[in-house]
Scaffold this motif. Structure first.
Motif, PDB file in Angstrom:
ATOM      1  N   GLN A   7      -8.926  29.090 -11.268  1.00 39.38           N
ATOM      2  CA  GLN A   7      -9.299  30.379 -10.368  1.00 39.38           C
ATOM      3  C   GLN A   7     -10.854  30.555 -10.489  1.00 39.38           C
ATOM      4  O   GLN A   7     -11.227  30.770  -9.432  1.00 39.38           O
ATOM      5  CB  GLN A   7      -8.747  31.643 -10.601  1.00 39.38           C
ATOM      6  N   ARG A  10     -12.664  27.799  -8.501  1.00 42.66           N
ATOM      7  CA  ARG A  10     -12.372  28.202  -7.048  1.00 42.66           C
ATOM      8  C   ARG A  10     -13.049  29.021  -6.477  1.00 42.66           C
ATOM      9  O   ARG A  10     -13.618  29.072  -5.271  1.00 42.66           O
ATOM     10  CB  ARG A  10     -10.594  28.486  -6.615  1.00 42.66           C
ATOM     11  N   ASP A  11     -13.357  30.375  -7.205  1.00 41.30           N
ATOM     12  CA  ASP A  11     -14.215  31.241  -6.882  1.00 41.30           C
ATOM     13  C   ASP A  11     -15.708  30.839  -6.532  1.00 41.30           C
ATOM     14  O   ASP A  11     -16.330  31.236  -5.900  1.00 41.30           O
ATOM     15  CB  ASP A  11     -14.247  32.533  -7.879  1.00 41.30           C
ATOM     16  N   ARG A  13     -16.694  27.671  -6.095  1.00 40.18           N
ATOM     17  CA  ARG A  13     -16.549  26.736  -5.115  1.00 40.18           C
ATOM     18  C   ARG A  13     -16.909  27.546  -3.695  1.00 40.18           C
ATOM     19  O   ARG A  13     -17.634  27.219  -2.920  1.00 40.18           O
ATOM     20  CB  ARG A  13     -15.430  26.168  -5.042  1.00 40.18           C
ATOM     21  N   SER A  14     -16.040  28.858  -3.482  1.00 37.13           N
ATOM     22  CA  SER A  14     -16.174  29.645  -2.356  1.00 37.13           C
ATOM     23  C   SER A  14     -17.577  30.093  -2.389  1.00 37.13           C
ATOM     24  O   SER A  14     -18.083  29.966  -1.304  1.00 37.13           O
ATOM     25  CB  SER A  14     -15.136  30.599  -2.479  1.00 37.13           C
ATOM     26  N   ASP A  81      -9.302  19.854  -8.600  1.00 32.53           N
ATOM     27  CA  ASP A  81      -8.461  20.776  -7.942  1.00 32.53           C
ATOM     28  C   ASP A  81      -9.046  21.871  -7.190  1.00 32.53           C
ATOM     29  O   ASP A  81      -8.457  22.287  -6.270  1.00 32.53           O
ATOM     30  CB  ASP A  81      -7.354  21.053  -8.878  1.00 32.53           C
ATOM     31  N   ALA A  82     -10.203  22.347  -7.647  1.00 33.46           N
ATOM     32  CA  ALA A  82     -11.044  23.709  -7.150  1.00 33.46           C
ATOM     33  C   ALA A  82     -11.796  23.059  -5.906  1.00 33.46           C
ATOM     34  O   ALA A  82     -12.265  24.141  -5.298  1.00 33.46           O
ATOM     35  CB  ALA A  82     -11.820  24.206  -8.231  1.00 33.46           C
TER      36      ALA A  82
END
Length: 103
Positions: A7, A10-11, A13-14, A81-82
Motif C-alpha cells: 500500500q 501504491r501511495d 506511485r500515485s 505490483d504497485a
C-alpha cells in the motif's frame, strides 16, 4: 507487513505521477536461508565495530520488533505490483538500493 508495504508503494506511485522515480535503500535479506544468515552475521559483526556484543544484540532484537525485512525477490515483486519497474542498482550483503521507475 508486506500488505502495508504494498500500500505504501501504491501511495508513492500515485504521488509520483507518470515519470516518477522511487529510490529505496534498505535491508533486503536473501531469500535463501543460509545466505540470509551469513548477511545477518556480517551485519552483527559490523555493529560490533562500534558496540559491545550485548549492545549489538540488543539493537538487532529491537529492530526485529519494529522492522519487516523483505527478501529482495519479494520486494521487487511488491514494487511491480504497485506499478513500478524496479531495478537493483547496488547490493552488498543484505543491503540494496532499488530504483523503481513509474510504469
Amino acid at each position: 507487513t508486506a500488505d502495508r508495504k504494498l500500500q505504501l508503494y501504491r501511495d508513492c506511485r500515485s504521488a509520483l505521477g507518470a515519470r516518477g522515480l522511487l529510490v529505496s535503500a534498505d535491508c533486503h535479506p536473501a531469500a535463501e536461508a543460509s545466505l540470509a544468515a551469513m548477511a545477518h552475521a556480517d551485519w552483527r559483526d559490523h555493529l560490533r565495530l562500534s558496540y559491545s556484543d550485548e549492545e549489538a544484540d540488543r539493537y538487532l532484537a529491537a529492530w526485529a520488533d519494529e522492522d519487516v525485512y523483505v527478501p529482495l525477490p519479494q520486494e521487487l515483486e511488491l514494487l511491480r505490483d504497485a506499478g513500478f519497474v524496479p531495478e537493483v542498482v547496488w547490493r552488498q550483503g543484505g543491503f540494496a538500493v532499488i530504483a523503481g521507475r513509474a510504469n
